[in-house]
Design an enzyme around this catalytic site. Structure first.
Site, short mmCIF file in Angstrom:
data_model
loop_
_atom_site.label_atom_id
_atom_site.label_comp_id
_atom_site.label_asym_id
_atom_site.label_seq_id
_atom_site.Cartn_x
_atom_site.Cartn_y
_atom_site.Cartn_z
N GLU A 112 0.81 -1.22 0.00
CA GLU A 112 0.00 0.00 0.00
C GLU A 112 0.84 1.27 0.00
OE1 GLU A 112 -3.38 0.51 2.39
OE2 GLU A 112 -4.41 -0.76 0.92
N ASP A 113 1.97 1.23 0.66
CA ASP A 113 2.70 2.49 0.90
C ASP A 113 4.01 2.63 0.15
OD1 ASP A 113 0.70 3.39 2.54
OD2 ASP A 113 1.52 2.42 4.31
#
Ligand code: MN
Length: 580
Positions: free
Chosen positions: A73-74
């Site tokens: 996600e990051d």
């Protein structure tokens, strides 16, 4: 960072370590340069998440997925890259964790229980839930760095969704930690109040128990019980707050602010311990709880009793075996450990089979403890029984529970009958779809409406729920009635003016116009009509009316050949008729 890594290494099985280390190095590289809002290196968060989980004896896949859970996600790293490096299972777990992040509690949900169910349904795998719980616990410890409003939302979400799920899984320790970390941000005033008012009581309670511990131990040993452990258990803040609410904030009703926990060898020793305690100190009526014979729905087992102890002080004892203690603290995670130890069929946590669901795994888990209270257990099962159900969102985030295979038509009628009746189209996750599209868990469904639009008979083919079907049928019925009524209006005018002024003179004598009143036409008595020559209906014949172009209404026998012909050609011109 090194200390976290060392801690994980200390707790991990040596044979797992190379795999875990690979994940750690990958995560460090991927998050390089990233900082948390607290200012610390980002990678510390996923590492701590893994550290929380390493307390339970998870395998390398769960720990690796926890370490890598924010990489997808990051950072720019893709799921494909993760799969190439760590395999399908770890990719599956990470994808699951990321899916769950989309689920947000907004504080407006009317059915929080549905959100919990959706959480479980979407997770698909118990390990994903556990990673998510650990992720949340670590995030709570850094909530202070967020804006108060966001911090409060996350704290409320924890209390409403995460902690109850930890509780369902029997993970008392994790549940308590989640609640206490969230409490201060969800209800700051109440938290402060508890802290200010009960600190002394806690301290005093702990001191008192420390003081009586040796004599309790001595008495137990004298009577043949060797306690493995005796310790003071202070009640957690949030749990105290909830209990106080139940008792109108009356602290004198709280007997277990600090309880004495006695851990013994086996179940016999549990009961023996309780007997000794009761012999020494008078028990309070109604406060003896045998959760060994009758475990709590989430599997909790212990004996609880409250006695007038040394100096007459009211004191709660919690008596349990080591296994019961571990199960109460670690729940479903402890189960794996114990089944391994006993050499029972090894429980390998894996994807939750659709038709089984987590609740069945939980049931297996409970069965393996040879629970004897099926009724109570079934009670708890009911709440979580969501086989064949799906959960979808409105654009505002409300959850709608529907049967499997439900379509946008069902969804729209479940929102409101008006939305259903006037719906013209549907979007699922932002894309236009057909009305026969099957909705899936977590879909965001948007319905477009037009006040002029009306349900069609075809919709019945797409509707799965009784609610939608009934509404559509009702609409079709009422619109037929409306049509019939407007027909009647036309007819009235037609019969009164037209027939007598213009048609009557043209009608041959044999076709005499009947007086009104003998025949009821579409519910009305006063409509003029004539009896058809072809079939000459008589009283008690089944009849039907036909609106002629020039001669008003002709009454035919229902089985008259001409009437049947007319019905075929101009079905809309037929009208109900019966003898009065
Ligand atoms: Mn995270």
């Amino acid at each position: 960072m090194n200390t976290i890594v060392e801690e994980i290494k200390k707790r991990a099985e040596p044979s797992y370590w190379p795999k875990i280390e690979k994940a750690i190095n990958f995560a460090i590289q991927a998050h390089k340069g990233q900082k948390r809002l607290t200012g610390e290196d980002y990678v510390r968060h996923p590492l701590r998440t893994a550290l929380i989980l390493s307390e339970f004896r998870f395998g390398p896949k769960t720990l690796s997925a926890a370490i890598l859970h924010d990489v997808y996600e990051d950072t720019p790293i893709t799921l494909e890259t993760i799969e190439k490096n760590f395999g399908k299972d770890i990719r599956f777990l990470i994808e699951g964790v990321s899916n769950l992040s989309k689920l947000k509690y907004r504080g407006t949900e009317r059915h929080v229980e549905n959100l919990r169910k959706l959480f479980i349904v979407m997770a698909q795998d118990i390990r994903i839930i556990l990673i998510k719980l650990a992720d949340r616990l670590d995030n709570l410890n850094t909530l202070y760095a967020l804006e108060p409003e966001r911090a409060k939302r996350i704290a409320m979400e924890t209390l409403e969704i995460y902690a109850p799920i930890a509780h369902r899984l029997g993970m008392g320790d994790l549940k308590g930690k989640l609640e206490d970390a969230a409490f201060a941000f969800a209800f700051p005033k109440e938290f402060e109040w508890i802290q200010n008012n009960f600190k002394d009581e806690y301290e005093e309670g702990k001191k008192y128990l420390e003081r009586i511990k040796p004599s309790v131990k001595k008495e137990l040993v004298k009577n043949g019980v060797i306690p493995l452990e005796i310790h003071a258990r202070p009640k957690r803040y949030y749990s105290l707050y909830k209990k106080l609410q139940k008792y109108q904030m009356d602290i004198t009703k709280i007997y277990d602010l600090v309880a004495l926990r006695v851990v013994v060898k086996d179940i016999e020793q549990c009961y023996l311990t309780m007997a000794i305690v009761h012999k020494l100190w008078k028990p309070m009526i109604g406060r003896i709880k045998d959760y060994i014979a009758l475990p709590k729905p989430n599997g909790y087992r212990s004996l609880h009793t409250t006695v007038f102890c040394v100096d007459g002080r009211i004191t709660e004892f919690q008596i349990r075996t080591k296994q019961m203690h571990d199960e109460a603290e670690q729940g479903i995670a402890a189960h794996w450990q114990y089944s391994e130890k006993k050499g029972l069929k090894k429980y390998i946590p894996g994807p939750i089979k659709k038709e089984l669901g987590w609740i069945n795994q939980l049931r297996d888990w409970q069965r393996s403890f040879k629970q004897t209270s099926p009724d109570e257990f079934l009670e708890s099962l009911k709440i979580d029984f969501f086989k064949d159900r799906i959960f979808v969102f409105t654009p505002k985030g409300d959850i709608v529970e529907l049967p499997e295979d439900a379509t946008p038509i069902d969804f729209s009628y479940h929102i409101h009958s008006d939305i259903g009746d006037h719906c013209t189209g549907a979007k699922v996750n932002g894309k236009l779809v057909n009305f026969n599209t099957r909705l899936k868990n977590g879909d965001i469904v948007e319905i477009m409406t037009n006040p002029k639009n009306q349900p069609s008979r075809d919709w019945l083919k797409f509707a799965r729920t009784g609610l939608a079907k009934n509404r559509i049928k009702k609409f079709i019925r009422s619109s037929l009635e409306k049509k019939e009524k407007s027909k009647l209006e036309v007819l009235k005018q037609f019969s009164q003016k037209f027939i007598f002024e213009k048609i009557a003179p043209q009608i041959k004598k044999t076709e005499k116009i009947e007086k009104t009143g003998k025949i009821i036409i579409s519910g009305e008595k006063n409509i003029s009509h004539n009896l058809a020559k072809c079939c000459k209906p008589k009283k008690r014949d089944e009849i039907i009316g036909y609106i002629t172009k020039t001669k008003g209404i002709s009454i035919h026998k229902k089985d008259c050949k001409n009437a049947k012909l007319l019905k075929k050609k101009w079905p809309s011109k037929l009208i109900n008729a019966s003898w009065n």
